[in-house]
Motif scaffolding. Structure first.
Motif, PDB file in Angstrom:
ATOM      1  N   GLY A 338     -43.909   1.715-107.318  1.00 35.64           N
ATOM      2  CA  GLY A 338     -44.131   2.702-106.259  1.00 35.64           C
ATOM      3  C   GLY A 338     -43.551   2.332-104.919  1.00 35.64           C
ATOM      4  O   GLY A 338     -43.722   3.067-103.947  1.00 35.64           O
ATOM      5  N   ILE A 339     -42.862   1.191-104.818  1.00 39.19           N
ATOM      6  CA  ILE A 339     -42.294   0.736-103.541  1.00 39.19           C
ATOM      7  C   ILE A 339     -40.781   0.941-103.565  1.00 39.19           C
ATOM      8  O   ILE A 339     -40.114   0.586-104.545  1.00 39.19           O
ATOM      9  N   GLU A 340     -40.243   1.508-102.488  1.00 48.55           N
ATOM     10  CA  GLU A 340     -38.799   1.737-102.386  1.00 48.55           C
ATOM     11  C   GLU A 340     -38.099   0.426-102.035  1.00 48.55           C
ATOM     12  O   GLU A 340     -38.376  -0.172-100.991  1.00 48.55           O
ATOM     13  N   ARG A 341     -37.221  -0.031-102.910  1.00 51.99           N
ATOM     14  CA  ARG A 341     -36.471  -1.262-102.665  1.00 51.99           C
ATOM     15  C   ARG A 341     -35.111  -0.931-102.046  1.00 51.99           C
ATOM     16  O   ARG A 341     -34.475   0.040-102.426  1.00 51.99           O
ATOM     17  N   PRO A 342     -34.641  -1.760-101.107  1.00 50.02           N
ATOM     18  CA  PRO A 342     -33.360  -1.463-100.449  1.00 50.02           C
ATOM     19  C   PRO A 342     -32.178  -1.793-101.357  1.00 50.02           C
ATOM     20  O   PRO A 342     -32.293  -2.558-102.312  1.00 50.02           O
ATOM     21  N   ARG A 343     -31.034  -1.204-101.011  1.00 52.13           N
ATOM     22  CA  ARG A 343     -29.805  -1.519-101.745  1.00 52.13           C
ATOM     23  C   ARG A 343     -29.371  -2.940-101.388  1.00 52.13           C
ATOM     24  O   ARG A 343     -29.545  -3.395-100.263  1.00 52.13           O
ATOM     25  N   VAL A 344     -28.774  -3.607-102.362  1.00 49.14           N
ATOM     26  CA  VAL A 344     -28.425  -5.015-102.175  1.00 49.14           C
ATOM     27  C   VAL A 344     -27.047  -5.291-102.745  1.00 49.14           C
ATOM     28  O   VAL A 344     -26.477  -4.505-103.503  1.00 49.14           O
ATOM     29  N   TYR A 345     -26.489  -6.463-102.354  1.00 50.83           N
ATOM     30  CA  TYR A 345     -25.325  -7.053-103.012  1.00 50.83           C
ATOM     31  C   TYR A 345     -25.837  -8.240-103.821  1.00 50.83           C
ATOM     32  O   TYR A 345     -26.609  -9.054-103.317  1.00 50.83           O
ATOM     33  N   ARG A 346     -25.387  -8.346-105.077  1.00 56.43           N
ATOM     34  CA  ARG A 346     -25.867  -9.409-105.960  1.00 56.43           C
ATOM     35  C   ARG A 346     -24.680 -10.112-106.595  1.00 56.43           C
ATOM     36  O   ARG A 346     -23.713  -9.488-107.013  1.00 56.43           O
ATOM     37  N   CYS A 347     -24.761 -11.460-106.653  1.00 53.99           N
ATOM     38  CA  CYS A 347     -23.720 -12.236-107.305  1.00 53.99           C
ATOM     39  C   CYS A 347     -23.856 -12.074-108.817  1.00 53.99           C
ATOM     40  O   CYS A 347     -24.913 -12.334-109.393  1.00 53.99           O
ATOM     41  N   LEU A 348     -22.800 -11.655-109.467  1.00 53.93           N
ATOM     42  CA  LEU A 348     -22.831 -11.476-110.913  1.00 53.93           C
ATOM     43  C   LEU A 348     -22.417 -12.743-111.652  1.00 53.93           C
ATOM     44  O   LEU A 348     -22.423 -12.770-112.892  1.00 53.93           O
ATOM     45  N   GLY A 349     -22.055 -13.786-110.902  1.00 53.49           N
ATOM     46  CA  GLY A 349     -21.663 -15.032-111.551  1.00 53.49           C
ATOM     47  C   GLY A 349     -22.863 -15.878-111.943  1.00 53.49           C
ATOM     48  O   GLY A 349     -23.054 -16.232-113.105  1.00 53.49           O
ATOM     49  N   CYS A 350     -23.722 -16.167-110.949  1.00 55.54           N
ATOM     50  CA  CYS A 350     -24.894 -17.007-111.218  1.00 55.54           C
ATOM     51  C   CYS A 350     -26.185 -16.210-111.296  1.00 55.54           C
ATOM     52  O   CYS A 350     -27.198 -16.705-111.792  1.00 55.54           O
ATOM     53  N   ASN A 351     -26.158 -14.963-110.786  1.00 56.55           N
ATOM     54  CA  ASN A 351     -27.358 -14.121-110.771  1.00 56.55           C
ATOM     55  C   ASN A 351     -28.510 -14.774-110.019  1.00 56.55           C
ATOM     56  O   ASN A 351     -29.675 -14.465-110.271  1.00 56.55           O
TER      57      ASN A 351
END
Length: 514
Positions: A338-351
């Motif tokens: 029920g909580i709105e999470r902000p948009r993010v940038y995420r590393c797809l190499g190490c996660n």
């Protein structure tokens, strides 16, 4: 003995449709779909009825036999009538039903479709109400009236189609343009009658599009290369619509750009409008962009939308994705518990790392704007040993910024009443041609598709760069400038640190020494 009377409820089905967008005009609100709905609701209320369903076509659409588009609203109307009449009659056997429209042509202009509707309403016991008059499909005279008005409506559609085809045939015979005009042209009309006489090239978008086509033909650029960006931006400004590689490819493949007149898929001859490219260039372009073995994938996947996708570096030591995933992927916002999470940038190499997107983009924009407008950086970028035209570009940009600021000041004075309309017109006639000439000179000095990052920065750096970044430059150009001018590294958070954004984790450095 007194007889007991049973109240009979009349249920209304309302259908609203317009054929063309211009019917939604504010000067004729009654013909718009909301206007039709208001009129029909008032009619049902005045007759003591209950509105059971209102069906509106979402988009303007014709109901004649010449349209190839389906009407989802009309199909839904038939389904709703079928299901609701059966449901209500099972509970209220004496219930009555009425199908209402502003006029019978709103329902359909096709004779076959009208016959099918009439049979359906006879079977369901639904009466018609067109323009306030009620008709019973069981009554032979009413059925005859419905057929006559349908034949008249079909004849009107036939005459309209005949006139349109005759005009198109005459335009083809005169080798005049017809159909949709490419965005690089503008119409030249008769000042007295407003009649479209011919097309003429719109200088700025035509020049950018021609340079993009030549870059593709020479192999210097792909469909998404740097040389195409300017053409894309001019398309956005002129049409107000966004553009992608598919739309741009479709536009430059049109035979009209080579001055070729087409009718029903066949070449008629040369048109009476100026050609942007030669017929030979058109044939080569078609061969390049329609080859079966051509790699149709974009150079960098799908068209970029976000400023920093796959640009920052991961600060985790020995990140396994350093070679496979050279950057960060944008992840849109989502809801969790029920909580709105902000948009993010995420590393797809190490996660292991992710960072909120908006503040990182703000820091990157602040850094690149400062780089592009810093006086010492401008001198460094425009040294003669880097690019002979650098100092000339900078001088043009400074002069352009000065003239634009003067013009903005005059507009402000005019808005405050301190400058008369006549004075403003005189100043516009003096300054606007100079501004336009400087913009053309600057566009002519645009870096080629093979330009290095330093050349790209040298061209776009200047005192007005921050203003152009905010108001004019497309996302593709912004990303190219960020790649060329900044080194961005996202560092891991310290152990036990609060889970909130920390600007110290964003390491941004200039690639050009100050």
């Amino acid at each position: 003995m007194r007889k007991t009377t049973v109240d009979v409820i009349v249920y209304w089905f309302l259908y609203c449709r317009v054929s063309e967008e211009k019917r939604e005009d504010k000067h004729d609100p009654g013909e718009s779909t909301p206007g039709q709905e208001r009129h029909l609701r008032d009619l049902a209320e005045s007759r003591g009825g209950t509105v059971l369903a209102v069906i509106r076509e979402v988009k303007p659409i014709s109901a004649s036999e010449y349209t190839i588009k389906e009407r989802p609203g009309y199909k839904r109307l038939l389904d709703v009538m079928e299901s609701e009449t059966r449901r209500i009659r099972a509970e209220q056997p004496n219930a009555k039903f009425v199908l209402a429209a502003r006029e019978d042509t709103r329902i359909s202009r096709r004779p076959v479709e009208r016959e099918e509707l009439m049979e359906l309403c006879r079977r369901l016991g639904v009466k018609f109400n067109w323009a306030g008059a009620e008709y019973d499909p069981e009554n032979p005279d009413h059925r005859l009236t419905f057929r006559i008005t349908g034949a008249t409506a079909a004849h009107t559609s036939d005459m309209t189609a005949y006139k349109v085809k005759s005009k198109v045939a005459q335009r083809v015979k005169d080798h005049r343009p017809h159909g949709k005009m490419p965005s690089i042209y503008r119409r030249h009309c008769d000042e007295r009658t407003g009649k479209n006489l011919y097309w003429e090239l719109d200088p700025i978008p035509a020049k950018a599009t021609k340079e993009a086509i030549e870059a593709i033909l020479d192999g210097r650029s792909g469909i998404e290369g740097h040389s195409v960006m300017a053409a894309w931006e001019h398309y956005r400004k002129k049409t107000g619509h966004d553009i992608n590689r598919t739309v741009f490819r479709r536009m430059i493949l049109k035979p009209a750009l080579a001055g070729i007149l087409m009718h029903k898929g066949e070449v008629i001859g040369k048109g009476n409008w100026p050609a942007l490219i030669t017929e030979d260039q058109h044939e080569r372009l078609v061969a390049i962009l329609t080859a079966e073995d051509r790699d149709v994938r974009p150079v960098r996947g799908t068209a970029p939308v976000y400023l920093l996708s796959n640009i920052p570096k991961c600060g985790v030591p020995d990140c396994p994705g350093a070679e496979i995933y050279p950057g960060w992927r944008y992840i849109p916002g989502w809801r969790e518990n029920g909580i709105e999470r902000p948009r993010v940038y995420r590393c797809l190499g190490c996660n292991k790392l992710q960072v909120i997107a908006k503040p990182v983009e703000m820091l990157a924009e602040k850094a690149i704007k400062k780089l592009l407008t810093h006086p010492r950086i401008l001198d460094e970028l425009n040294r003669s040993d880097v690019d002979d035209s650098g100092s000339a570009i900078l001088e043009i940009r400074r002069e352009l910024a000065t003239l634009t600021a003067r013009m903005d000041g005059f507009y402000l004075q005019a808005a405050r009443g301190a400058l008369s309309d006549r004075g403003l017109t005189k100043l516009e006639a003096e300054l606007l041609p100079e501004i336009s000439e400087l913009k053309d000179r600057l566009a002519a000095m645009a870096p080629p598709a093979s330009a290095t990052g330093r050349q790209l920065l040298a061209h776009y750096a200047g005192p007005d760069a921050a203003k152009l970044w905010d108001k004019e430059w497309p996302i593709e150009l912004k990303r190219a400038l960020v790649r060329a001018g900044l080194d961005i590294t996202i560092l891991p958070a310290a152990p036990g640190a609060p889970r909130r954004f920390n600007p110290d984790r964003i390491d941004i450095r200039w690639r050009v020494p100050a």
